[in-house]
Scaffold this motif. Sequence first.
Motif, short mmCIF file in Angstrom:
data_model
loop_
_atom_site.label_atom_id
_atom_site.label_comp_id
_atom_site.label_asym_id
_atom_site.label_seq_id
_atom_site.Cartn_x
_atom_site.Cartn_y
_atom_site.Cartn_z
N ARG A 184 1.07 -1.27 0.04
CA ARG A 184 0.14 -0.02 -0.11
C ARG A 184 0.94 1.37 -0.25
N THR A 191 -4.27 5.86 3.05
CA THR A 191 -5.59 5.99 2.72
C THR A 191 -6.56 6.26 3.77
N ALA A 202 -8.84 3.81 -5.00
CA ALA A 202 -8.45 3.50 -6.43
C ALA A 202 -6.80 3.71 -6.35
N ASP A 203 -6.26 2.61 -7.27
CA ASP A 203 -4.77 2.58 -7.35
C ASP A 203 -3.86 2.59 -5.83
N GLN A 263 -0.85 -2.20 -4.72
CA GLN A 263 -0.08 -2.76 -5.92
C GLN A 263 0.71 -3.89 -5.64
N ALA A 323 -9.58 -3.36 -5.23
CA ALA A 323 -8.08 -2.76 -5.49
C ALA A 323 -7.12 -3.87 -5.63
N ASP A 358 -7.47 -6.09 -8.43
CA ASP A 358 -7.08 -5.51 -9.72
C ASP A 358 -5.30 -5.45 -9.88
N ALA A 359 -4.86 -5.28 -8.77
CA ALA A 359 -3.46 -5.01 -8.79
C ALA A 359 -3.02 -6.61 -8.96
N ALA A 375 -3.31 -7.41 -12.81
CA ALA A 375 -2.46 -6.59 -13.72
C ALA A 375 -0.99 -6.82 -13.76
#
Length: 238
Positions: free
Chosen positions: A160, A164, A180-181, A184, A213, A216-217, A220
């Motif tokens: 992270r 956030t 959002a984003d 990773q 999130a 998605d990471a 990707a």
Amino acid sequence: MLAALHLIFPPRCIGCGGAVTDDFGLCAACWRETDFISGLVCDKCGVPLPGKNEGRAELCDECLTIARPWDRGRAAILYRDTGRRLVLALKHGDRLDLVPPLGAWLARAAEPILLPDMLVAPVPLHRWRLLKRRYNQAALLSGALARAAGLDHCPDLLARPRPTPSQEGRGREARFANMADAIQVARRRQGQIMGRPVLIVDDVMTSGATLAAAADACLAAGAASVSVAVLARVAKEG
């Protein structure tokens, strides 16, 4: 040996501290107030559904309207009453003694969605929050699940990079915007995730924004698929 130990240190309910017969157990009152999820559930988020389990995937209304980036999901308990108290005790009360029983509940709930060679990873904390809390409760739960299932555990798979604000008190859209984003795959773990199914673990799912999130990471970075498992699911009353 165990019987003698119990004479000195009698087993106590993990919920209220009352007397119980087995270690890491719940008393009758706390058991009644713990909503274990079973039967027909949403295949994406694990929330209980009305009807009989006939062996086919069903989705709740929320998962029919929100695009989830993960394939399947499960939850062990509903986030209310004793379940909520136990989650908060682990998360904020330094109750690390809860990890074995809660991890076992989570492992049982996740069993139907586990795959061979699945890589188990927790939702990460930002380093400042981790320093303040001293441990990541999601990582403790994911480790317990991985050990029970005989799967590889990678507690630092996800990172992270930016702090956030808390999701508490935010609506659904604000929760997704906040995350959002925000997550990773750690650069040093890129090769470990490539082509493998991944199970992401967290303590609680509300909107699913944090899990989305994380999923998605992973996708990707080349994960073959992503599923999610949470200890507790927030569900609408009624």
